[in-house]
Write a protein that holds these residues in place. Structure first.
Motif, PDB file in Angstrom:
ATOM      1  N   ILE A 146      -9.913  64.645 -25.608  1.00  0.00           N
ATOM      2  CA  ILE A 146      -8.630  65.305 -25.881  1.00  0.00           C
ATOM      3  C   ILE A 146      -7.502  64.409 -25.356  1.00  0.00           C
ATOM      4  N   ILE A 147      -6.679  63.924 -26.259  1.00  0.00           N
ATOM      5  CA  ILE A 147      -5.537  63.100 -25.874  1.00  0.00           C
ATOM      6  C   ILE A 147      -4.343  64.020 -25.617  1.00  0.00           C
ATOM      7  N   ASN A 148      -3.631  63.770 -24.530  1.00  0.00           N
ATOM      8  CA  ASN A 148      -2.515  64.625 -24.110  1.00  0.00           C
ATOM      9  C   ASN A 148      -2.954  66.079 -23.930  1.00  0.00           C
ATOM     10  N   PRO A 149      -3.969  66.314 -23.108  1.00  0.00           N
ATOM     11  CA  PRO A 149      -4.505  67.679 -22.974  1.00  0.00           C
ATOM     12  C   PRO A 149      -3.482  68.642 -22.374  1.00  0.00           C
ATOM     13  N   ASN A 150      -3.590  69.914 -22.787  1.00  0.00           N
ATOM     14  CA  ASN A 150      -2.740  70.969 -22.244  1.00  0.00           C
ATOM     15  C   ASN A 150      -3.345  71.605 -20.998  1.00  0.00           C
ATOM     16  N   SER A 151      -4.648  71.435 -20.835  1.00  0.00           N
ATOM     17  CA  SER A 151      -5.359  71.989 -19.682  1.00  0.00           C
ATOM     18  C   SER A 151      -6.609  71.150 -19.467  1.00  0.00           C
ATOM     19  N   LYS A 152      -7.434  71.541 -18.509  1.00  0.00           N
ATOM     20  CA  LYS A 152      -8.675  70.803 -18.223  1.00  0.00           C
ATOM     21  C   LYS A 152      -9.885  71.480 -18.836  1.00  0.00           C
ATOM     22  N   PHE A 153      -9.652  72.359 -19.830  1.00  0.00           N
ATOM     23  CA  PHE A 153     -10.767  73.115 -20.385  1.00  0.00           C
ATOM     24  C   PHE A 153     -10.795  73.091 -21.908  1.00  0.00           C
ATOM     25  N   VAL A 154     -12.002  73.173 -22.439  1.00  0.00           N
ATOM     26  CA  VAL A 154     -12.239  73.446 -23.852  1.00  0.00           C
ATOM     27  C   VAL A 154     -13.143  74.669 -23.910  1.00  0.00           C
ATOM     28  N   LEU A 155     -12.786  75.645 -24.724  1.00  0.00           N
ATOM     29  CA  LEU A 155     -13.589  76.857 -24.863  1.00  0.00           C
ATOM     30  C   LEU A 155     -14.380  76.803 -26.161  1.00  0.00           C
ATOM     31  N   LEU A 156     -15.645  77.162 -26.110  1.00  0.00           N
ATOM     32  CA  LEU A 156     -16.456  77.302 -27.311  1.00  0.00           C
ATOM     33  C   LEU A 156     -16.681  78.793 -27.526  1.00  0.00           C
ATOM     34  N   CYS A 157     -16.343  79.270 -28.725  1.00  0.00           N
ATOM     35  CA  CYS A 157     -16.387  80.709 -29.003  1.00  0.00           C
ATOM     36  C   CYS A 157     -17.239  80.990 -30.237  1.00  0.00           C
ATOM     37  N   LYS A 158     -17.795  82.192 -30.247  1.00  0.00           N
ATOM     38  CA  LYS A 158     -18.548  82.685 -31.392  1.00  0.00           C
ATOM     39  C   LYS A 158     -18.090  84.112 -31.660  1.00  0.00           C
TER      40      LYS A 158
ATOM     41  N   GLY B  73     -24.445  78.062 -37.281  1.00  0.00           N
ATOM     42  CA  GLY B  73     -23.390  78.906 -37.832  1.00  0.00           C
ATOM     43  C   GLY B  73     -22.000  78.400 -37.496  1.00  0.00           C
ATOM     44  N   MET B  74     -21.014  79.249 -37.772  1.00  0.00           N
ATOM     45  CA  MET B  74     -19.622  78.886 -37.557  1.00  0.00           C
ATOM     46  C   MET B  74     -19.180  79.292 -36.160  1.00  0.00           C
ATOM     47  N   TYR B  75     -18.542  78.359 -35.463  1.00  0.00           N
ATOM     48  CA  TYR B  75     -18.017  78.590 -34.126  1.00  0.00           C
ATOM     49  C   TYR B  75     -16.528  78.242 -34.124  1.00  0.00           C
ATOM     50  N   THR B  76     -15.887  78.514 -33.005  1.00  0.00           N
ATOM     51  CA  THR B  76     -14.494  78.124 -32.805  1.00  0.00           C
ATOM     52  C   THR B  76     -14.389  77.411 -31.467  1.00  0.00           C
ATOM     53  N   PHE B  77     -13.688  76.286 -31.434  1.00  0.00           N
ATOM     54  CA  PHE B  77     -13.385  75.685 -30.144  1.00  0.00           C
ATOM     55  C   PHE B  77     -11.888  75.795 -29.922  1.00  0.00           C
ATOM     56  N   LYS B  78     -11.504  76.076 -28.692  1.00  0.00           N
ATOM     57  CA  LYS B  78     -10.111  76.285 -28.348  1.00  0.00           C
ATOM     58  C   LYS B  78      -9.685  75.355 -27.222  1.00  0.00           C
TER      59      LYS B  78
ATOM     60  N   TYR C 193      -6.526  76.096 -31.696  1.00  0.00           N
ATOM     61  CA  TYR C 193      -7.954  76.282 -31.938  1.00  0.00           C
ATOM     62  C   TYR C 193      -8.302  75.736 -33.320  1.00  0.00           C
ATOM     63  N   GLN C 194      -9.578  75.511 -33.537  1.00  0.00           N
ATOM     64  CA  GLN C 194     -10.063  75.107 -34.843  1.00  0.00           C
ATOM     65  C   GLN C 194     -11.532  75.512 -34.957  1.00  0.00           C
ATOM     66  N   GLN C 195     -12.011  75.676 -36.179  1.00  0.00           N
ATOM     67  CA  GLN C 195     -13.382  76.133 -36.380  1.00  0.00           C
ATOM     68  C   GLN C 195     -14.304  74.942 -36.596  1.00  0.00           C
ATOM     69  N   ILE C 196     -15.566  75.136 -36.187  1.00  0.00           N
ATOM     70  CA  ILE C 196     -16.543  74.053 -36.198  1.00  0.00           C
ATOM     71  C   ILE C 196     -17.907  74.627 -36.578  1.00  0.00           C
ATOM     72  N   TYR C 197     -18.622  73.933 -37.447  1.00  0.00           N
ATOM     73  CA  TYR C 197     -19.914  74.434 -37.944  1.00  0.00           C
ATOM     74  C   TYR C 197     -21.060  73.625 -37.348  1.00  0.00           C
ATOM     75  N   PHE C 198     -21.998  74.327 -36.729  1.00  0.00           N
ATOM     76  CA  PHE C 198     -23.182  73.690 -36.158  1.00  0.00           C
ATOM     77  C   PHE C 198     -24.417  74.067 -36.957  1.00  0.00           C
ATOM     78  N   GLU C 199     -25.235  73.047 -37.273  1.00  0.00           N
ATOM     79  CA  GLU C 199     -26.579  73.287 -37.802  1.00  0.00           C
ATOM     80  C   GLU C 199     -27.595  72.794 -36.774  1.00  0.00           C
ATOM     81  N   LYS C 200     -28.827  73.079 -37.041  1.00  0.00           N
ATOM     82  CA  LYS C 200     -29.903  72.716 -36.132  1.00  0.00           C
ATOM     83  C   LYS C 200     -29.853  71.230 -35.765  1.00  0.00           C
ATOM     84  N   ASN C 201     -29.813  70.967 -34.443  1.00  0.00           N
ATOM     85  CA  ASN C 201     -29.838  69.605 -33.908  1.00  0.00           C
ATOM     86  C   ASN C 201     -28.602  68.768 -34.201  1.00  0.00           C
ATOM     87  N   ASP C 202     -27.487  69.398 -34.536  1.00  0.00           N
ATOM     88  CA  ASP C 202     -26.256  68.645 -34.727  1.00  0.00           C
ATOM     89  C   ASP C 202     -25.765  68.081 -33.385  1.00  0.00           C
ATOM     90  N   SER C 203     -25.120  66.925 -33.453  1.00  0.00           N
ATOM     91  CA  SER C 203     -24.501  66.295 -32.283  1.00  0.00           C
ATOM     92  C   SER C 203     -23.060  65.980 -32.653  1.00  0.00           C
TER      93      SER C 203
END
Length: 463
Positions: A40-52, A78-83, A88-98
């Motif tokens: 994260i360039i120019n971060p607003n905080s020291k955290f990233v949240l992963l949500c479902k 499935g579909m997740y959200t990272f904040k 925030y923005q949505q992100i899709y994970f499948e089995k064994n994604d990196s």
């Protein structure tokens, strides 16, 4: 939002994990293990949240180089959200994604790119998202047009996006589950515009078109699975539902806000059999209604029906809090104080703004068409109603970006200010949509806190 998506190729330099050093390397299939990391360039905080499904499932701490990496031994596809608050923005994970992300908070969406196993799907979603956002920001005046012109324009845009979708579907060869989200993002943007046209056209032109729409205009609704729980928190689907429910009372729209919104509650109760989706939609109807009708007796009648139909106690509490905030914005009350600065970086007290009757409007760099049209409209109104002041408040995170835009546009006839704490202005002034305008009497008391500068009857407030 910047109109064009720039795809940036990069290698994320997290050398401690050899597995993820190259975007081309893939993980070995081991159950449902997955990796999520980035910078994260120019971060607003020291955290990233992963949500479902709107619930936080992990809080990830950035290191001293503003990078992060997390391994999940079992991550359900499935579909997740990272904040990274407030974005925030949505992100899709499948089995064994990196999946690795890289973004700059100064241009959150436009700078976001994905790298690693699973990146092609997510980069496609991001590019389609930005195409849709650019279209929204440049089609602001399209709803003023006659039906034939409007239809031709949205069909052309849809066909272009569909061709892009079909090409990438063949190239990436993605799964059926991912295609649900890809196709939904494609179609719902188009369907949303069709739903919005009747009521937005009437609001902006004062001309009714509901009864003149061709037979079969709403046939596209038959294609939609309204009870697919996977789409409950998927933003293109949620946005469509909002527009659809605003439109179901189109033919009966006679300014009876209470009756229309109670009708929306009943439509949602009958249309959605999935309890989770039904509660989500009922909550959204209640949220939007409270921003439109400031009659306390009407609010009580409406909320009694909402509480009767909704079974989500947590969302009910949120609605109660919003109602309380809105009560502080009732006519004849003083506008609550928030933190504002001028172009010189000096703090400006809210109480000092209202030496005359004042129109307060809002804008963001992410909606270019709106920022231009709202300032143009303000200039036109200022010339017609010189006894009114016009205060423009920017709600971007970056005051630097705001100042750059002030230099670029050199706005006239408006007092330009920047809200330094978005959460504060969101909570105290209930700023949830950019088209919102507040009318403040000389001395700082609220005349009307919930109007639109582009309503056909707006000028009646200034006379």
């Amino acid at each position: 939002m910047i109109a064009y998506f720039k795809k940036i190729l990069f290698l994320l330099p997290i050398t401690s994990i050899t597995l993820l050093c190259s975007c081309k390397q893939e993980t070995k299939e081991e159950g449902y293990k997955a990796y999520f990391g980035g910078e994260i360039i120019n971060p607003n905080s020291k955290f990233v949240l992963l949500c479902k499904d709107n619930e936080v499932i992990d809080t990830i701490v950035l290191d001293d180089k503003n990078r992060f990496l997390k391994k999940y031994d079992s991550l359900v596809p499935g579909m997740y959200t990272f904040k990274h608050e407030p974005e925030y923005q949505q992100i899709y994970f499948e089995k064994n994604d990196s999946l690795m992300i890289r973004l700059n908070t100064n241009e959150f969406d436009n700078s976001l790119t994905f790298c690693g196993r699973g990146d092609e799907k997510n980069n496609f979603l991001m590019e389609l998202f930005l195409k849709n956002e650019a279209d929204k920001n440049t089609s602001f005046d399209l709803y003023d047009k006659d039906f034939k012109t409007f239809s031709k324009a949205i069909e052309k845009n849809y066909n272009s996006s569909k061709a892009f979708y079909l090409r990438r579907e063949t190239e990436v060869d993605w799964s059926e589950d991912f295609d649900l989200y890809a196709k939904t993002m494609l179609d719902m943007h188009y369907f949303t515009k069709k739903e919005m046209y009747p009521f937005v056209h009437e609001r902006r032109t004062n001309k009714k078109v509901c009864k003149n729409l061709p037979n079969g205009y709403y046939d596209f609704r038959k294609q939609i699975d309204f009870n697919n729980e996977k789409l409950t928190s998927f933003s293109p689907f949620v946005r469509y539902l909002t527009s659809m429910l605003n439109n179901v009372t189109c033919k009966d729209n006679d300014e009876k806000s209470l009756e229309n919104n109670i009708k929306k509650l009943h439509v949602a109760d009958s249309l959605f059999t999935n309890v989770k989706i039904k509660n989500s939609v009922l909550n959204n109807i209640a949220f939007m209604y409270l921003l439109e009708d400031q009659n306390m007796m009407s609010n009580k009648t409406f909320l009694d029906k909402y509480f009767q139909l909704s079974t989500d106690k947590e969302k009910q509490n949120e609605i109660k809090k919003i109602e309380e905030s809105i009560q502080h914005l009732s006519p004849n009350k003083l506008l609550p104080n928030i933190d504002l600065i001028d172009a010189n970086g000096k703090s400006v007290a809210v109480s000092s703004l209202f030496t005359k009757n004042t129109v307060v409007f809002f804008w963001t760099s992410e909606a270019k068409s709106h920022l231009e049209s709202v300032h143009q409209r303000a200039t036109e109104l200022k010339s017609k109603y010189p006894n009114w002041d016009f205060v423009s408040i920017n709600i971007d995170d970056s005051d630097k970006q705001w100042k750059n835009l002030l230099t670029k546009y050199n706005f006239k006839n408006t007092t330009e200010l920047h809200a330094t704490n978005f959460q504060d202005i969101k909570d105290k002034w209930v700023i949830t949509k950019i088209h919102r305008v507040m009318l403040i009497n000389s001395g700082g008391k609220i005349k009307n806190g919930f109007v639109s500068l582009f309503d056909a009857s707006f000028e009646n407030y200034l006379k």
